[in-house]
Scaffold this active site. Structure first.
Site, mmCIF file in Angstrom:
data_model
loop_
_atom_site.group_PDB
_atom_site.id
_atom_site.type_symbol
_atom_site.label_atom_id
_atom_site.label_comp_id
_atom_site.label_asym_id
_atom_site.label_seq_id
_atom_site.Cartn_x
_atom_site.Cartn_y
_atom_site.Cartn_z
ATOM 1 N N LYS A 26 -15.967 -15.195 -15.852
ATOM 2 C CA LYS A 26 -15.406 -14.478 -14.688
ATOM 3 C C LYS A 26 -15.310 -12.982 -14.929
ATOM 4 O O LYS A 26 -15.473 -12.192 -14.004
ATOM 5 C CB LYS A 26 -14.028 -15.025 -14.320
ATOM 6 C CG LYS A 26 -13.079 -15.232 -15.502
ATOM 7 C CD LYS A 26 -12.900 -16.671 -15.847
ATOM 8 C CE LYS A 26 -12.495 -16.817 -17.298
ATOM 9 N NZ LYS A 26 -11.953 -18.121 -17.620
ATOM 10 N N GLU A 36 -8.348 -18.173 -23.272
ATOM 11 C CA GLU A 36 -9.530 -17.387 -23.624
ATOM 12 C C GLU A 36 -9.477 -17.068 -25.117
ATOM 13 O O GLU A 36 -8.426 -17.202 -25.747
ATOM 14 C CB GLU A 36 -9.532 -16.069 -22.835
ATOM 15 C CG GLU A 36 -9.571 -16.242 -21.336
ATOM 16 C CD GLU A 36 -10.829 -16.963 -20.869
ATOM 17 O OE1 GLU A 36 -11.936 -16.470 -21.098
ATOM 18 O OE2 GLU A 36 -10.690 -18.060 -20.269
ATOM 19 N N GLY A 44 -11.907 -24.020 -12.828
ATOM 20 C CA GLY A 44 -12.334 -25.156 -13.661
ATOM 21 C C GLY A 44 -13.038 -26.180 -12.787
ATOM 22 O O GLY A 44 -13.980 -25.848 -12.065
ATOM 23 N N THR A 59 -15.290 -24.308 -26.879
ATOM 24 C CA THR A 59 -14.676 -25.443 -26.183
ATOM 25 C C THR A 59 -15.599 -25.970 -25.080
ATOM 26 O O THR A 59 -15.916 -27.156 -25.036
ATOM 27 C CB THR A 59 -13.337 -25.007 -25.547
ATOM 28 O OG1 THR A 59 -12.500 -24.523 -26.586
ATOM 29 C CG2 THR A 59 -12.655 -26.152 -24.835
ATOM 30 N N LYS A 95 -10.556 -13.841 -11.448
ATOM 31 C CA LYS A 95 -10.834 -14.983 -10.566
ATOM 32 C C LYS A 95 -10.526 -14.630 -9.106
ATOM 33 O O LYS A 95 -11.250 -15.030 -8.186
ATOM 34 C CB LYS A 95 -10.018 -16.195 -11.019
ATOM 35 C CG LYS A 95 -10.501 -16.750 -12.358
ATOM 36 C CD LYS A 95 -9.509 -17.731 -12.943
ATOM 37 C CE LYS A 95 -10.036 -18.367 -14.223
ATOM 38 N NZ LYS A 95 -8.981 -19.108 -14.945
ATOM 39 N N GLY A 131 -9.971 -26.167 -19.890
ATOM 40 C CA GLY A 131 -10.218 -27.196 -20.893
ATOM 41 C C GLY A 131 -11.675 -27.630 -20.884
ATOM 42 O O GLY A 131 -12.426 -27.315 -19.957
HETATM 43 N N1 HSE Z 1 -8.386 -19.339 -19.844
HETATM 44 C C1 HSE Z 1 -8.688 -19.900 -18.573
HETATM 45 C C2 HSE Z 1 -7.428 -20.563 -18.019
HETATM 46 C C3 HSE Z 1 -9.772 -20.896 -18.714
HETATM 47 O O1 HSE Z 1 -6.506 -20.801 -18.799
HETATM 48 O O2 HSE Z 1 -7.355 -20.820 -16.832
HETATM 49 C C4 HSE Z 1 -10.344 -21.396 -17.419
HETATM 50 O O3 HSE Z 1 -10.916 -20.351 -16.672
#
Ligand code: HSE
Length: 476
Positions: A254, A336, A281, A171, A351, A446
């Site tokens: 991360k 993910e 993001g 992605t 995170k 995204g």
């Molecule tokens: N899988 C993560 C989320 C992607 O949904 O926040 C962005 O770090």
């Protein structure tokens, strides 16, 4: 958050010929008001209103005039972003030896050499107002400072494109690939490492770039590795080895950064490793914490920091079934590869660890975690009540020399800042020692939001590389 301001909203006035008018007025209070609601104002250049409210244009290159004029009235510095990194003695696109670049130029010299690059009317406006401004390009180490001078030149600049290996074309990888390919003067994509090539060839990626062999791709040497494979291995080992070999590395991983911090911290501190995309993001959570930390003032953080969980909780409170909501989050490219990391709260935990490192240079001393995979029907029902919202809240508190982290679903009142995060949105509320708060909001997952964060790091590292190359060339 950005705000679009048209000439009417800005009170941007002009007089003179309707196709080549001169700017005469700006409502600076309107501009200041906009900055109380947003951090970025986007203003269309090139047009204004005359005294009768009619649209008038500012002539060829008139966007420069808009930018300079607003900077002059608002008391800011203007950078004109062009497709060349400043003014040259002669047009560098013409054949012949590369001309020397001007690092500083007087207004008069700029009028002589700028050609079509900067509108003469704009330069004359700046001169009249003794206003300095910069002409530069995205990703360029330096620009030309136009102002009182004196004019100075430098030897031919050595802006060779960086050799890049891209690990992963999912992605986010696909978004990053498209953005790099749009800047061939800055980036030469050597290899893209994927699990299987056929799918990507069918999607228009040149077969010659694709390989399934990461070792061979990296063995050929490169300046910059962009890791977007996700997962702990082989990503973690590859990142560490490439850093040790001297490559610059950008990653959105991360899990790797949080679990291998001991080995990676030194590279992050020296600027060889960047990972802004690993949390938030497009929301600059780590950068903001880092800069507040430099001022020594972060007391705590509360955040909605996993887009997948936020999306699913929104869907659950709308009455959608859990499995359907998860499948949709996967289809939209938020989750993910193994979505257990999202729904168990592990992704938020990674995170949060990075946030703790950014804010206080240390991991949490205590951490409790509950994801949304065990969320009860009763809690969803509470979240559905009017004026309530169900959120996965990740928080850090720094108290009595300890950092305490907690991740758990919570029902929040609608006026809580975090309650406003919608779908894949992320939000963070950072509390400072003086009681003030810094609030951040934006898209947290995204393709394009994450691509923007990766590219931010890529440009920062590429600028550092070109500064280094220029210094080496000057020393030689
Ligand atoms: N899988 C993560 C989320 C992607 O949904 O926040 C962005 O770090």
């Amino acid at each position: 958050p950005a705000r679009l301001l048209d000439p009417t909203a800005l009170g941007l006035r002009a007089e003179g010929p309707a196709l080549d008018a001169e700017l005469t007025g700006l409502d600076t209070e309107a501009l200041e008001r906009a900055f109380t609601q947003a951090h970025v104002a986007v203003v269309p250049g090139f047009c204004a209103r005359d005294e009768l409210g009619r649209t008038v244009l500012l002539g060829r290159g008139g966007s420069d005039f808009t930018a300079l004029f607003i900077a002059e009235r608002a008391g800011g510095h203007c950078v004109l972003v062009k497709d060349v990194d400043g003014l040259y003695e002669r047009d560098p696109a013409l054949p012949g030896p590369r001309p020397r670049r001007l690092t500083v130029a007087t207004w008069d010299d700029s009028l002589r050499v700028a050609g079509k690059l900067v509108q003469p009317k704009t330069i004359r406006f700046a001169q009249q107002h003794r206003q300095s401004f910069t002409v530069g390009a995205v990703g360029a180490a330096h620009g030309t400072l136009i102002g009182p001078g004196p004019t100075r030149t430098e030897g031919s600049s050595v802006a060779e494109p960086l050799d890049v290996v891209l690990l992963g074309l999912g992605t986010v990888g696909r978004g990053v690939y498209e953005r790099l390919a749009a800047h061939p003067g800055n980036f030469r994509i050597r290899h893209i490492v994927v699990r299987e090539t056929a799918r990507h060839v069918a999607a228009g990626v040149p077969a010659a770039l694709l390989t399934t062999d990461a070792e061979a791709a990296l063995a050929s040497g490169c300046d910059l590795v962009i890791e977007l494979l996700g997962g702990l291995e082989p990503a973690g080992s590859l990142i560490e080895r490439e850093l040790a070999n001297g490559a610059r590395v950008v990653t959105a991983n991360k899990a790797v950064v949080a679990t291998r911090w001991g080995a990676l911290a030194g590279y992050a501190a020296s600027g060889q490793l960047a990972f802004a995309a690993a949390a938030g993001g497009a929301v600059p959570v780590l950068e903001t914490l880092q800069s507040l930390a430099d001022a020594g003032s972060v007391r705590g953080v509360r955040a909605v920091i996993n887009g997948t969980c936020n999306f699913i909780l929104d869907e659950l409170t709308r009455g959608i079934a859990y499995a359907d909501a998860l499948a949709e989050a996967q289809a939209l490219g938020f989750a993910e590869r193994d979505p257990t990391a999202d729904v168990s709260g592990l992704d938020a935990e990674h995170k949060l660890r990075l946030c703790s490192l950014a804010a206080w240079g240390r991991e949490p001393d205590q951490l409790e975690r509950q994801g949304i995979d065990t969320v009860s029907a009763a809690l969803v029902a509470q979240g559905q009540a009017p004026g309530r919202a169900l959120k996965l809240v990740a928080s850090l508190r720094h108290e009595d020399g300890r950092v305490v982290a907690r991740i758990a679903p919570e029902v929040l009142p609608a006026e809580d800042f975090l309650a406003g995060a919608r779908a894949e949105g992320n939000r963070a509320e950072i509390t400072l020692a003086d009681g003030n708060c810094v609030r951040l909001a934006g898209k947290g997952a995204g393709r394009w939001p994450t691509t923007a964060a990766v590219l931010g790091d890529v440009w920062t590292l590429s600028r550092a590389a070109s500064v280094e190359a220029a210094a080496a060339a000057a020393a030689a």
